[in-house]
Design a protein around this motif. Sequence first.
Motif, PDB file in Angstrom:
ATOM      1  N   CYS A   1       6.910  -1.159   1.958  1.00 57.64           N
ATOM      2  CA  CYS A   1       6.312  -2.266   2.524  1.00 57.64           C
ATOM      3  C   CYS A   1       6.872  -3.606   1.808  1.00 57.64           C
ATOM      4  CB  CYS A   1       4.618  -2.306   2.240  1.00 57.64           C
ATOM      5  SG  CYS A   1       3.818  -3.855   2.347  1.00 57.64           S
TER       6      CYS A   1
ATOM      7  N   CYS B   1       0.739  -1.372  -0.058  1.00 57.65           N
ATOM      8  CA  CYS B   1       0.081   0.060   0.002  1.00 57.65           C
ATOM      9  C   CYS B   1       0.703   1.423   0.080  1.00 57.65           C
ATOM     10  CB  CYS B   1      -0.798  -0.119   1.112  1.00 57.65           C
ATOM     11  SG  CYS B   1      -0.136  -0.008   3.039  1.00 57.65           S
TER      12      CYS B   1
ATOM     13  N   CYS C   1       3.366  -0.298  10.316  1.00 62.58           N
ATOM     14  CA  CYS C   1       2.242  -1.300   9.861  1.00 62.58           C
ATOM     15  C   CYS C   1       2.082  -2.088  10.906  1.00 62.58           C
ATOM     16  CB  CYS C   1       2.356  -1.815   8.355  1.00 62.58           C
ATOM     17  SG  CYS C   1       1.376  -3.305   8.411  1.00 62.58           S
TER      18      CYS C   1
ATOM     19  N   CYS D   1       0.412  -7.301   1.568  1.00 61.88           N
ATOM     20  CA  CYS D   1      -0.779  -7.899   2.141  1.00 61.88           C
ATOM     21  C   CYS D   1      -2.082  -7.517   1.209  1.00 61.88           C
ATOM     22  CB  CYS D   1      -1.032  -7.992   3.499  1.00 61.88           C
ATOM     23  SG  CYS D   1      -1.955  -6.545   3.967  1.00 61.88           S
ATOM     24  N   SER D   2      -2.142  -6.381   0.391  1.00 59.04           N
ATOM     25  CA  SER D   2      -3.123  -6.006  -0.345  1.00 59.04           C
ATOM     26  C   SER D   2      -3.375  -6.722  -1.540  1.00 59.04           C
ATOM     27  CB  SER D   2      -2.847  -4.534  -0.505  1.00 59.04           C
ATOM     28  OG  SER D   2      -2.903  -3.857   0.647  1.00 59.04           O
TER      29      SER D   2
HETATM   30  S1  SF4 Z   1       1.438  -5.345   4.902  1.00 63.19           S
HETATM   31 FE1  SF4 Z   1       0.964  -3.287   5.892  1.00 63.19          FE
HETATM   32  S2  SF4 Z   1       1.916  -1.727   4.740  1.00 63.19           S
HETATM   33 FE2  SF4 Z   1       1.998  -3.618   3.279  1.00 63.19          FE
HETATM   34  S3  SF4 Z   1       0.275  -3.330   2.283  1.00 63.19           S
HETATM   35 FE3  SF4 Z   1      -0.464  -4.471   3.947  1.00 63.19          FE
HETATM   36  S4  SF4 Z   1      -1.277  -2.966   5.553  1.00 63.19           S
HETATM   37 FE4  SF4 Z   1      -0.015  -2.029   3.849  1.00 63.19          FE
END
Ligand code: SF4
Length: 571
Positions: free
Chosen positions: A294, A290, A483, A298-299
């Motif tokens: 990162c 995101c 995060c 996870c998105s």
């Molecule tokens: S792990 Fe954390 S920083 Fe990475 S995409 Fe997921 S919520 Fe966003």
Amino acid sequence: MDMIRINMTERTTTREPMPEQYAHFGGRALTSRIIADLVPPSCHALGPHNKIVVANGLLAGTTAPNSGRISVGTKSPLTGGIKESNVGANAGLYLARLGIRALVFEGMPRQPGLWLLVVDANGARIEDASQYRGLGTYDTAEKLLAAYGQKASCLIIGPAGEQKMAASAIMATDMDGRPSRAAGRGGTGAVLGSKGIKAIVVPQAKGELPQYHDPETFKSIAREFSQKLIKEKEMLRVFGTAGMVKAANMVQGMPTRNYSLGSFDRADAINGQALHDTIKKRGGNVSRPCHTGCVISCSNIYVDEAGEYITSSLEYETMVMVGPNLDIGDLDSLARIDRALDDVGLDSIETGAAMGVAMEAGLLPWGDTDAVLSALDEVSSGTVLGKLVGSGAAVMGKVLGVRRVPQVKGQSMVAYDPRTFKGMGCAYATSPMGADHTAAPAIPGRPGLDPSKKFELTEKENQVELTRDLQIMITVCDSLGYCFFVGPDIENMRRSALLLTALTGRRTSYEDILDLGVSTLNIEKAFNRAAGIGPDQDRLPEHFYDEPLPPHNRTFDITPEETADLCYDLK
Ligand code: SF4
């Protein structure tokens, strides 16, 4: 680092060095201190005496992994207490490159109007935004990126925030320029709307990265940490947070039909594997970061059968609150609802809970995706139903006379039934933020500060202590800009002390790091006390204590006396 004060009464911006008393704080530790010092606790959340602070974390702009969250702090119109909600967005990184730690919005416009705050290397300026009035966040983001560059990072409110609805969110653009990330909880969008701000725009900044006191040490620790996260968070990368669906359903802790059941008969259709396979088959993306930095990603990007974008990112909490909680069990429906919520600018958790209450009352039919989408359309057009939906679960329950309302201090619970997730229930009861799963994510394999204290998910023993410890460590993470998924644990607290020492040259110990969490929580608690939110509100609604959750018939058996007035200390 500097802060910028944005006075919306005079419509002026002033850049100044961070005052000495705030110089060593970032993220939540900073937003909560500024709010506690400068906002009268009894003021109206949508009035001129409230402020809203946007601050990056202490590690923003560094090579520490997953450290690009940006915190939004204010007095919440939903709870009446202090609020911090954070979101992954490149605005945190860009502001750090510009040497800026915080934006502080104060006052209120003398006349109705809508503005942008634009922050770039030339400074901060307020621009007219009347052409964006009433637009959804997706249309707004598209126009802003066309005007300020495709790499700009934007924090946007939708029609819900413009109408100052208590469940409204601030939506942040993701790495693909879509407003899919939310500082969702507590009505931050309504407060920004009350200041007349439609969006904060930070064009891509390529300025100086932070000066490291000891760059070699910092980079070496950060590199090792990144490698560890890449290795250990493989499941999050593959299945996203939806991997939790199967586990929560198995332990009978997944809120279903407004928390009347703990498992869902169509969970297999919406679990992590189903989501992964559907996205892969259709040509979406199962793993996206995101924000820059990162390493977990996870998105996801969810597309329809024709491969057309619907939403990003489908995540466990939203999926359950608008899925099983509403008796809806197919991925396409969840994706459409998620997109509509992001576009209108509402917190998907709070609104899912409010819709569940509305369905229990018979105002909306169970399992009816079109009825949910239609109600969200009414949020945009500002009908009475729309305003009710945008006001959150507690208001919905009061208006409709529903007893089973899953909320604490006016903020809805999340996708973990506290009768099964006992530690999560303690967090719901005691967090200064109201019910919040990120306040202390008490799940198996996550010990507190004393690893010898064992706990079982569904048993009460040691859960209050665990909650206290996790709240302290999560508050540290929120203050550094981490995060949630880096993990609130002892090893990470020790590592953070070393990173801060190498970054700043100020010796920071493990104890100092924990004290950052303790002191911040105590400041938040004191603010709430002064705002009239005392220990008698550190409890769940009564039905969780006396209504068994089938089929195991668990109740929340940690008494209000045991959770009331939780002390944040290091004993
Ligand atoms: S792990 Fe954390 S920083 Fe990475 S995409 Fe997921 S919520 Fe966003």
